[in-house]
Design an enzyme around this catalytic site. Structure first.
Site, short mmCIF file in Angstrom:
data_model
loop_
_atom_site.label_atom_id
_atom_site.label_comp_id
_atom_site.label_asym_id
_atom_site.label_seq_id
_atom_site.Cartn_x
_atom_site.Cartn_y
_atom_site.Cartn_z
N ARG A 297 41.82 41.65 41.43
CA ARG A 297 41.22 41.31 42.72
C ARG A 297 41.39 39.83 43.06
O ARG A 297 41.66 39.48 44.21
CB ARG A 297 39.73 41.71 42.73
CG ARG A 297 39.57 43.21 42.88
CD ARG A 297 38.14 43.71 42.80
NE ARG A 297 38.16 45.16 43.02
CZ ARG A 297 37.12 45.98 42.86
NH1 ARG A 297 35.95 45.49 42.48
NH2 ARG A 297 37.24 47.27 43.08
N HIS A 432 44.19 47.49 48.96
CA HIS A 432 44.39 47.82 47.55
C HIS A 432 43.46 47.04 46.62
O HIS A 432 42.88 46.06 47.00
CB HIS A 432 45.86 47.71 47.14
CG HIS A 432 46.47 46.34 47.16
ND1 HIS A 432 47.64 46.06 46.49
CD2 HIS A 432 46.09 45.20 47.76
CE1 HIS A 432 47.95 44.81 46.69
NE2 HIS A 432 47.04 44.26 47.44
N GLU A 433 43.29 47.58 45.44
CA GLU A 433 42.33 47.05 44.46
C GLU A 433 40.91 47.02 45.03
O GLU A 433 40.13 46.11 44.74
CB GLU A 433 42.74 45.66 43.96
CG GLU A 433 44.20 45.46 43.59
CD GLU A 433 44.78 46.54 42.70
OE1 GLU A 433 44.02 47.31 42.10
OE2 GLU A 433 46.03 46.63 42.62
N GLY A 434 40.58 48.06 45.78
CA GLY A 434 39.23 48.15 46.36
C GLY A 434 39.22 47.68 47.79
O GLY A 434 39.39 46.50 48.06
#
Lengths: 579, 579
Positions: A297, A432-434
């Site tokens: 993140r 992406h990545e949350g």
């Protein structure tokens, strides 16, 4: 072209003046070595990464009977990167690394992200993978799977999502069945489909190391519900024997941007099951993965900030060069650069606030990574700021790229210029990545559940305010910041009491308010370093940007907080049929 | 697929209930005929325009030795459109038209823009061109050049920009030299380069009619400075003799989106000069062109709103279908559609406010077009609202498309779904036909220079507020709206007194505040039609959207107005070296 990358003066200011890199380096790195790293990074980014930026967008990865093929220039650039030892930059010497502080390693890496985000992404995935293995893997696993990644010979992936399990990992259906043990640990055979696997297949490295989230299946027993039953497995494309593992590419995703990074649907176990070794013990998959995810993140945030920063540089250069019209009252005569128009300068000030603010925020987090090992406060603050950095850099980095198109006018909408691609590339980052929504739930539902992180943050903010009040120039901003954080803290309390539906309805608004509050604080904190040099173009520019942020951006916080203060829960309350 | 176009219920509500289309139609069109037009439009848009939406993005126009070639499906769709007489929809019967009110014609056309904006753009350009000729051309020019466009056999362009003259038309360098006269009027030979010419060349129509802005050059006399010397010329690709005119394609622009519409750099007069006929008298070019430009700005706004509206429909459909996770507290069990999550519903409410609000705003302007001929107040209000509609629909339509990607998550970032293309396509709209910055100067520097337009607008807003206060349900919104417009009116006064630099620094902020104020007013105005049916999904939905707009969007106005109220002129004040 390197004029569009990150200004060295910017990095020097952030690293040495603002974030005290010297304090992090200890004996590991002196200023001269750090300078050499940053020089090298800027040069390699400009020479090997930047030149194929547009080509990698135009010539997409493709799949044929032998696998997935990426643009050869991507591989060449990454080999140069590996040969210079940069994959190993932030790893300790005992793993063959340079032992650079995370802060310096991130500053170096930002240049590569700015130059070519989809080529640099392979590095990001690989180092995050290797770091997870180095943290949780057995010595044999580290030797077998981490070291070749630290050397940059093998690349890594993380395999979390499945077609039916995106944001919700509790629904992961990939299963692992015990298959004995060997020197690499307990061996399993994995079966399942993984979606959105960046770097999932390609011809850029000797091997690919997948970290796969799956549930252990035991004959006659149901697997555990939800995320508790998740374990993490290391599943290489090529087994230590050299044989091909049972991992097949089921398809490539064709993206709007970020195209140089292959993105695959992978089938594990079309045959007898893909061989993998469990990392640690069963059921530890999620906390292990979150170790990697948090680094990822910050990496996404750095990429988003770098793309935004580059967009700002493009816009500024164009505004200095492009001549159009005359300022009102200037009469006839030759046309002036569009930078002469107040509206264009206003756009560029916005872009400057966002781009430099985002980069600073991410490097601040990198600094916390360096401190977090020894300092529990830093670790708590890092956990709190990770969703902020991920979201703020993604959304306002993207906003800079939007502004950069606007400054270019019609030219910005054509593929003859880079700004449209920067905007398309950066659009992935709030996903992406949350996603932003997931980050908001992480902030409101997890990171603010107890008050520890917020208390640490507010202490640091109070220190900045005290320093501002001790001077004279920026007291107005200090007062505004103080007031803003009282309101944010009250809103946090209100949401904590609001129940899950009220929280879920307002988490994103809180995240936005919180993000602007953090960036405003940091703008003031940096401006305090510049008050004695208001005429210097660089330091004076920080003062102008800080003033702009407080005049035009901080007032936005009110609109995010007001519905929370009023107890609105409209997102939860509206029945679906009214949409 | 037609579920993604504009809901018929939406159009019926706007046209008949809100905008009183019946009052505009008079004897020209009855409800049955209007219904038939809207049925036909929805069907043709779905059957002929929508199917090649993605193909036209993938297969770009190309140039070879014989000219520019567009995707054949575009030509086929436009021929069907022409055969049904739809190019002629809003033209009077004496020109072979159907005589539809602008409001109905725009409602019909919105479906085509939603289905395929870059195919529909040829219609937009052609009808705007023909209307300009019908207004200012001689009878012979109308017969020769307008009628074939009204029939949809010839297509039109407008040639304003040049490489060195984008937003600033005073710098136009194309020159016209007198070359006698004939039945079509005074003839000239034109020489110059025109940039960004949408539909500038293609193989879709029998001929192309260019309307070219240029300055008359007389031997031994300097041309007039600035925009005063501009005249407008009709320059066909093929002359009435059938011979090819001296107009050459110097290149195609390769755009990020909106790709089906060819976009050319045209050279007029590489040889002996392109033959053209002046429209009206010399020096009238700019007012004539602005007649077309205003229609084009409403057209751009309609396209932006239609793209946004379609994005909302895609997002809503996806959120109903895609299952992921469970609302907090729901425990185990099957996963739920993401629409169950408050954060997703919040995003969709935002999208609904923007998409429906933008469409309503543009159709409100179309209604004013119908009234403007007889009603000076309507004409003044239309002039005031044109930059608002152009900007608000462009920026918030684009915002809807951004939200639609976010709702789709990773899928939205792939080219397997339409939402990424909608976003790319819509990004053009804040740029062409006058950027947001240009609209802001038009609003603050021209449309608000005297108070007439604002007074008319505020009277209409006061009527809405009075109706709200006569009821009970929406008095809180009415109070907020009243307060907001007092502040906006004060800010207008402040800027009027601020001098040109202060005005130029804040014009965009004023435009944004003004836009939200107008859309908030119109949301309240429509909600008042729905208070007696809060349980009805459609009308109840309007009440929820109105509430959302007042809770979450109207508070944003404060942040735009506050710097104006404080007298900030930072965009003008910041010296260029600090950027």
């Amino acid at each position: 072209m390197s004029e569009y990358l990150i200004a060295r003066e910017e990095l020097d200011f952030l690293l040495w003046d603002w974030l005290d890199l010297a304090g992090d380096c200890g004996d590991a790195v002196d200023r001269e070595s750090a300078d050499a790293i940053l020089d090298l990074s800027a040069r390699l980014a400009a020479d090997a990464f930047l030149p194929h930026y547009k080509t990698a967008d135009r010539v997409e990865p493709f799949q044929d009977g032998t696998g997935v093929h990426a643009l050869p220039e991507i591989g060449a650039a990454l080999r140069e990167y590996a040969e210079l030892g940069l994959f190993a930059a932030s790893f300790p010497p005992e793993l063959g690394g340079l032992g650079l502080p995370s802060l310096l390693a991130n500053a170096s890496f930002a240049q590569f992200l700015a130059a070519n985000v989809s080529t640099a992404a392979y590095v990001m995935l690989t180092t995050a993978n290797a770091r997870l293995l180095a943290t949780f893997g057995s010595p044999a696993q580290i030797t077998q799977f981490a070291l070749p990644q630290i050397e940059g010979r093998w690349f890594g992936t993380m395999c979390l999502s499945e077609p039916q399990a995106g944001s919700n990992l509790g629904d992961v259906a990939t299963r692992a069945v015990a298959d004995g043990a060997d020197a690499l640990g307990d061996r399993y055979r994995l079966t399942g489909n993984k979606m959105w696997i960046s770097g999932g297949d390609h011809d850029l490295s000797e091997n690919i190391v997948h970290l796969v989230l799956a549930k252990v299946a035991e004959p006659g027993r149901a697997t555990e519900e939800g995320t508790k039953g998740l374990s993490l497995f290391v599943v290489p494309k090529f087994l230590p024997t050299g044989a091909r593992n049972d991992v097949a590419v089921a398809g490539l995703n064709h993206k709007m941007g970020y195209r140089g990074t292959t993105n695959c649907l992978l089938n594990f176990g079309e045959g007898e099951g893909a061989l993998g070794w469990i990392i640690g013990t069963p059921g530890q998959g999620l906390p292990q993965m979150f170790k990697m995810m948090n680094e990822a993140r910050i990496g996404v945030a750095l990429g988003a900030a770098a793309l935004g920063y580059r967009g700002y540089r493009h816009a500024l250069a164009y505004a200095r060069e492009r001549r159009q019209g005359r300022p009102s009252g200037a009469g006839a005569g030759p046309s002036r650069p569009i930078l002469a128009h107040p509206d264009v300068r206003d756009m560029l000030l916005t872009a400057k606030c966002y781009a430099e603010g985002a980069l600073a925020l991410v490097l601040y987090c990198a600094k916390l990574v360096d401190r977090a090992e020894q300092d529990a406060e830093a670790a708590t603050l890092l956990a709190l700021l990770t969703p902020i950095a991920k979201t703020w850099a993604s959304e306002y980095g993207l906003a800079v790229n939007d502004i950069a198109i606007q400054v270019h006018g019609g030219y910005g909408y054509t593929r003859d210029f880079d700004v449209e691609q920067l905007w398309r590339d950066n659009r992935l980052n709030p996903i992406h990545e949350g996603t932003t929504g997931i980050q908001a739930l992480d902030l409101a539902g997890r990171k603010l559940r107890d008050g520890a992180g917020l208390a640490i943050l507010r202490t640091r903010i109070a220190e900045t305010i005290a320093r501002a009040e001790a001077g004279a120039a920026l007291t107005g901003h200090a007062e505004a910041l103080d007031l803003c954080w009282r309101r944010i803290a009250d809103a946090v309390g209100t949401l904590r009491d609001a129940g899950s539906q009220g929280m879920a309805s307002n988490a994103t608004a809180l995240l936005r308010a919180f993000g602007h509050g953090v960036v405003g604080w940091q703008w003031l904190d940096r401006a305090l370093l510049c008050t004695d040099a208001p005429e210097d173009p660089f330091r004076g520019g920080k003062l102008w940007a800080c003033r702009y942020f407080f005049e035009r951006e901080m007032p936005r916080i009110d609109a995010w907080l007001r519905p929370i203060e009023a107890g609105s829960d409209i997102g939860a309350a509206v029945p679906a049929e009214f949409l």
